[in-house]
Write a protein that holds these residues in place. Structure first.
Motif, PDB file in Angstrom:
ATOM      1  N   PHE A 163       0.985  -5.810   3.517  1.00 31.62           N
ATOM      2  CA  PHE A 163       0.525  -6.739   4.348  1.00 31.62           C
ATOM      3  C   PHE A 163       0.283  -7.852   3.350  1.00 31.62           C
ATOM      4  O   PHE A 163       0.268  -8.125   2.629  1.00 31.62           O
ATOM      5  N   LEU A 164       0.206  -8.627   4.746  1.00 28.91           N
ATOM      6  CA  LEU A 164       0.094 -10.629   4.297  1.00 28.91           C
ATOM      7  C   LEU A 164      -1.116 -10.737   5.139  1.00 28.91           C
ATOM      8  O   LEU A 164      -1.067 -10.734   6.703  1.00 28.91           O
ATOM      9  N   HIS A 165      -2.268 -11.527   4.624  1.00 34.08           N
ATOM     10  CA  HIS A 165      -3.747 -12.032   5.710  1.00 34.08           C
ATOM     11  C   HIS A 165      -4.089 -10.502   6.085  1.00 34.08           C
ATOM     12  O   HIS A 165      -3.922 -10.743   7.739  1.00 34.08           O
ATOM     13  N   GLY A 166      -3.630 -10.204   6.130  1.00 36.81           N
ATOM     14  CA  GLY A 166      -4.921  -8.240   7.273  1.00 36.81           C
ATOM     15  C   GLY A 166      -3.782  -7.924   7.851  1.00 36.81           C
ATOM     16  O   GLY A 166      -4.665  -6.699   8.813  1.00 36.81           O
ATOM     17  N   ARG A 167      -2.454  -8.514   8.069  1.00 36.06           N
ATOM     18  CA  ARG A 167      -1.225  -7.668   9.169  1.00 36.06           C
ATOM     19  C   ARG A 167      -0.255  -7.196   8.440  1.00 36.06           C
ATOM     20  O   ARG A 167       0.100  -7.742   7.792  1.00 36.06           O
ATOM     21  N   GLU A 168      -0.228  -6.038   9.009  1.00 33.50           N
ATOM     22  CA  GLU A 168       1.029  -5.332   7.990  1.00 33.50           C
ATOM     23  C   GLU A 168       2.243  -5.984   8.566  1.00 33.50           C
ATOM     24  O   GLU A 168       2.546  -6.194   9.684  1.00 33.50           O
ATOM     25  N   ILE A 169       3.257  -6.054   7.938  1.00 30.00           N
ATOM     26  CA  ILE A 169       4.464  -7.169   7.882  1.00 30.00           C
ATOM     27  C   ILE A 169       5.495  -6.219   7.520  1.00 30.00           C
ATOM     28  O   ILE A 169       6.810  -6.653   8.803  1.00 30.00           O
ATOM     29  N   ALA A 170       5.637  -4.791   7.108  1.00 22.58           N
ATOM     30  CA  ALA A 170       6.409  -4.487   6.802  1.00 22.58           C
ATOM     31  C   ALA A 170       5.759  -2.614   6.492  1.00 22.58           C
ATOM     32  O   ALA A 170       4.696  -2.310   6.198  1.00 22.58           O
ATOM     33  N   ARG A 171       6.928  -1.256   6.432  1.00 24.07           N
ATOM     34  CA  ARG A 171       6.839  -0.233   6.348  1.00 24.07           C
ATOM     35  C   ARG A 171       8.545   0.815   5.746  1.00 24.07           C
ATOM     36  O   ARG A 171       8.577   0.063   7.101  1.00 24.07           O
ATOM     37  N   GLN A 172       7.996   1.789   5.642  1.00 22.03           N
ATOM     38  CA  GLN A 172       9.170   2.772   4.992  1.00 22.03           C
ATOM     39  C   GLN A 172       8.675   3.459   4.186  1.00 22.03           C
ATOM     40  O   GLN A 172       7.760   3.719   3.743  1.00 22.03           O
ATOM     41  N   SER A 173       8.883   4.633   4.972  1.00 22.64           N
ATOM     42  CA  SER A 173       8.456   5.938   4.694  1.00 22.64           C
ATOM     43  C   SER A 173       9.128   7.070   3.762  1.00 22.64           C
ATOM     44  O   SER A 173      10.463   5.991   3.812  1.00 22.64           O
ATOM     45  N   VAL A 198       0.907  -0.990  -0.310  1.00 22.29           N
ATOM     46  CA  VAL A 198       0.431  -0.449  -0.503  1.00 22.29           C
ATOM     47  C   VAL A 198       0.665   0.953  -0.256  1.00 22.29           C
ATOM     48  O   VAL A 198       1.489   1.115   1.288  1.00 22.29           O
ATOM     49  N   ASP A 199       0.745   1.868  -0.982  1.00 23.15           N
ATOM     50  CA  ASP A 199       1.592   3.358  -0.772  1.00 23.15           C
ATOM     51  C   ASP A 199       0.666   4.590  -0.299  1.00 23.15           C
ATOM     52  O   ASP A 199      -0.746   4.720  -0.950  1.00 23.15           O
ATOM     53  N   PHE A 200       0.638   5.005   1.082  1.00 25.32           N
ATOM     54  CA  PHE A 200      -0.323   6.253   1.103  1.00 25.32           C
ATOM     55  C   PHE A 200       0.018   6.844   0.928  1.00 25.32           C
ATOM     56  O   PHE A 200       1.249   7.426   1.429  1.00 25.32           O
ATOM     57  N   ALA A 237      -5.186   7.189   9.874  1.00 25.10           N
ATOM     58  CA  ALA A 237      -5.439   7.544  10.806  1.00 25.10           C
ATOM     59  C   ALA A 237      -5.460   6.735  11.439  1.00 25.10           C
ATOM     60  O   ALA A 237      -4.233   5.804  12.084  1.00 25.10           O
ATOM     61  N   ARG A 238      -5.866   4.919  11.002  1.00 29.00           N
ATOM     62  CA  ARG A 238      -6.861   3.788  11.430  1.00 29.00           C
ATOM     63  C   ARG A 238      -4.895   2.599  11.258  1.00 29.00           C
ATOM     64  O   ARG A 238      -4.496   2.312  12.057  1.00 29.00           O
ATOM     65  N   PHE A 239      -4.250   3.444  10.612  1.00 22.02           N
ATOM     66  CA  PHE A 239      -3.070   2.607  10.104  1.00 22.02           C
ATOM     67  C   PHE A 239      -1.529   4.299  10.190  1.00 22.02           C
ATOM     68  O   PHE A 239      -0.500   3.378  10.207  1.00 22.02           O
ATOM     69  N   ASN A 240      -2.023   4.895  11.293  1.00 24.29           N
ATOM     70  CA  ASN A 240      -0.675   6.081  12.464  1.00 24.29           C
ATOM     71  C   ASN A 240       0.307   6.147  10.753  1.00 24.29           C
ATOM     72  O   ASN A 240       1.180   6.494  10.984  1.00 24.29           O
ATOM     73  N   PRO A 296       5.112   9.707   1.073  1.00 26.48           N
ATOM     74  CA  PRO A 296       4.360   8.440   1.047  1.00 26.48           C
ATOM     75  C   PRO A 296       4.777   7.523   2.084  1.00 26.48           C
ATOM     76  O   PRO A 296       6.245   7.511   2.399  1.00 26.48           O
ATOM     77  N   THR A 297       4.236   6.818   2.910  1.00 23.92           N
ATOM     78  CA  THR A 297       4.181   5.471   3.687  1.00 23.92           C
ATOM     79  C   THR A 297       4.234   4.852   2.981  1.00 23.92           C
ATOM     80  O   THR A 297       2.797   4.928   2.565  1.00 23.92           O
ATOM     81  N   LEU A 298       5.256   3.690   2.756  1.00 19.50           N
ATOM     82  CA  LEU A 298       4.670   2.036   2.235  1.00 19.50           C
ATOM     83  C   LEU A 298       4.636   1.349   3.018  1.00 19.50           C
ATOM     84  O   LEU A 298       5.340   1.187   3.908  1.00 19.50           O
ATOM     85  N   ALA A 299       3.324   0.016   2.957  1.00 20.43           N
ATOM     86  CA  ALA A 299       3.076  -1.084   3.985  1.00 20.43           C
ATOM     87  C   ALA A 299       2.901  -2.100   3.133  1.00 20.43           C
ATOM     88  O   ALA A 299       1.916  -2.405   2.513  1.00 20.43           O
TER      89      ALA A 299
END
Length: 147
Positions: A118-128, A62-64, A105-108, A113-116
């Protein structure tokens, strides 16, 4: 390796069961008959977000972002090229934080840009922050579906 994978259609959001061995064979949606992989990042809003994040057996990147954000606009072609290069081993999606502030807001999400991933509904990595294609693909590589 699982025998089949659940893949959410980017067009109609139907959940499709695809044999793992056929993932790279340009599968089509059983409901709308359109391609399950388009080589384009999928724009998601709140209505479809959870279905794609939770129901997919593929990692969802996901690219926020926001339209007013210069680094976001700079990174958009890189993210698009990553979708071309990486599908069908992950789904790349974009969430406009201006249009979907509740998801941000839900994902703080505090910076874009912030990239996150997800696998099976759970965040497994993040990078801004914006990144180049090589760096992005190296960051994604360990999280991609491996047939």
């Amino acid at each position: 390796m699982p025998e089949s994978l659940h893949v959410v259609c980017p067009h109609c959001s139907a959940v499709n069961r695809i044999p793992s061995a056929k993932l790279g064979d340009a599968p089509q949606c059983g409901q709308c008959k359109r391609p399950l992989f388009t080589g384009e990042p999928l724009a998601l809003g709140s209505a479809q977000f959870d279905r794609h994040i939770v129901r997919s057996d593929l990692p969802v990147v996901v690219d926020f972002w926001a339209p007013w954000c210069g680094p976001c606009r700079t990174m958009a072609p890189t993210f698009h090229q990553a979708a071309i290069d990486i599908e069908p081993y992950a789904r790349l999606v974009k969430v406009d934080t201006e249009a979907e502030p509740q998801l941000a807001a839900r994902f703080n999400i505090r910076s874009i840009p912030t990239l996150a991933i997800f696998l099976h509904g759970r965040e497994i990595a993040r990078q801004s922050g914006a990144t180049d294609l090589g760096t992005l693909k190296r960051w994604l590589q360990p999280h991609l579906y491996k047939p």
